[in-house]
Design an enzyme around this catalytic site. Structure first.
Site, PDB file in Angstrom:
ATOM      1  N   GLY A  64       0.831  -1.198   0.000  1.00  0.00           N
ATOM      2  CA  GLY A  64       0.000   0.000   0.000  1.00  0.00           C
ATOM      3  C   GLY A  64       0.867   1.249   0.000  1.00  0.00           C
TER       4      GLY A  64
ATOM      5  N   GLN B 185       2.918  10.017   1.134  1.00  0.00           N
ATOM      6  CA  GLN B 185       4.235   9.354   1.154  1.00  0.00           C
ATOM      7  C   GLN B 185       5.090   9.726  -0.054  1.00  0.00           C
ATOM      8  OE1 GLN B 185       2.378   5.307   2.105  1.00  0.00           O
ATOM      9  NE2 GLN B 185       4.356   5.169   3.111  1.00  0.00           N
TER      10      GLN B 185
ATOM     11  N   CYS C 236       6.063  -0.276   6.727  1.00  0.00           N
ATOM     12  CA  CYS C 236       5.642   0.936   6.023  1.00  0.00           C
ATOM     13  C   CYS C 236       6.801   1.394   5.152  1.00  0.00           C
ATOM     14  CB  CYS C 236       5.289   2.015   7.042  1.00  0.00           C
ATOM     15  SG  CYS C 236       4.748   3.562   6.297  1.00  0.00           S
ATOM     16  N   LEU C 237       6.500   1.760   3.913  1.00  0.00           N
ATOM     17  CA  LEU C 237       7.572   2.185   3.010  1.00  0.00           C
ATOM     18  C   LEU C 237       8.235   3.475   3.487  1.00  0.00           C
ATOM     19  CD1 LEU C 237       5.993   1.354  -0.467  1.00  0.00           C
ATOM     20  CD2 LEU C 237       7.717   0.056   0.787  1.00  0.00           C
TER      21      LEU C 237
ATOM     22  N   HIS D 150      -4.316   1.168   7.828  1.00  0.00           N
ATOM     23  CA  HIS D 150      -2.953   1.724   7.867  1.00  0.00           C
ATOM     24  C   HIS D 150      -2.845   2.938   6.933  1.00  0.00           C
ATOM     25  CE1 HIS D 150       1.632   1.146   7.770  1.00  0.00           C
ATOM     26  NE2 HIS D 150       1.409   1.980   6.781  1.00  0.00           N
ATOM     27  N   GLU D 151      -3.350   2.791   5.708  1.00  0.00           N
ATOM     28  CA  GLU D 151      -3.234   3.872   4.723  1.00  0.00           C
ATOM     29  C   GLU D 151      -4.102   5.074   5.099  1.00  0.00           C
ATOM     30  OE1 GLU D 151      -0.831   3.707   2.768  1.00  0.00           O
ATOM     31  OE2 GLU D 151      -0.460   1.585   3.037  1.00  0.00           O
TER      32      GLU D 151
ATOM     33  N   HIS E  71      -2.405   7.375   7.365  1.00  0.00           N
ATOM     34  CA  HIS E  71      -1.448   8.279   6.697  1.00  0.00           C
ATOM     35  C   HIS E  71      -2.120   9.595   6.301  1.00  0.00           C
ATOM     36  CE1 HIS E  71       2.357   6.228   6.172  1.00  0.00           C
ATOM     37  NE2 HIS E  71       1.773   5.118   5.768  1.00  0.00           N
TER      38      HIS E  71
HETATM   39 CO    CO Z   1       2.635   3.216   5.594  1.00  0.00          CO
END
Ligand code: CO
Length: 171
Positions: A45, A50, A95-96, A137-138, A141
């Site tokens: 995701g 991000q 998480c990226l 999770h997204e 963000h």
């Molecule tokens: Co993330």
């Protein structure tokens, strides 16, 4: 096109994203680039913020065991909302924006969600398993939250220590 991914503790990651109003070519290009970016890191995701786009949108695509993505599994969620959540599950998240760090996080097991697709059509569906976890999770963000904020005191301390060791105090 692969975009640069902002990493913790970049301050932009703490900002709240704004609703998307225009469903135009520019939006489609951003979504396509986000998919290239996510796939380049084998992610599941990625949220707009991000890659520096403070817009309420994210993509999710859970690859199979060999790391292949299938277009029919792609979720492009624009102006997403969670209408209802049920149950509880614990999953080791990553998480990226926090590369190479994984920790268990507790979230709802099933979520009823609403979002718009890239053309602006409203979609309502129920997600479970990894898709439900990723959606939560997204969505965090978009409100400026990262999964490490959900860790208990000791785990958070451990994270801070590890991160400092890896990246130096002043990063
Ligand atoms: Co993330």
């Amino acid at each position: 096109m692969v975009l640069e991914i902002l990493t913790y503790p970049n301050r932009k990651l703490k900002q709240k994203s704004k609703p998307v109003e225009k469903f135009d070519e520019k939006l489609h290009k951003l979504l396509d680039d986000m998919h290239d970016t996510m796939a380049s890191k084998n992610g599941v995701g990625l949220a707009g913020v991000q890659v520096g786009a403070l817009q309420r949108l994210f993509i999710i695509n859970i690859p199979d065991e060999d790391g292949n993505y299938y277009p029919e599994n792609l979720i492009e969620a624009i102006n997403p909302k969670i209408l209802d959540k049920r149950g509880e599950t614990v999953y080791e998240e990553g998480c990226l924006s926090i590369p190479d760090y994984y920790e268990e996080v507790k979230r709802a097991d099933e979520v009823d969600v609403e979002y718009q697709d890239r053309e602006g059509n409203k979609i309502q569906r129920t997600l479970s398993g990894l898709e439900a976890i990723a959606f939560q999770h997204e969505l965090d963000h978009l409100d400026g939250h990262l999964f490490i904020e959900k860790l208990n005191y000791l785990k958070r301390k451990k994270f801070d220590k590890e991160w400092k060791k890896r990246h130096g105090k002043f990063r």
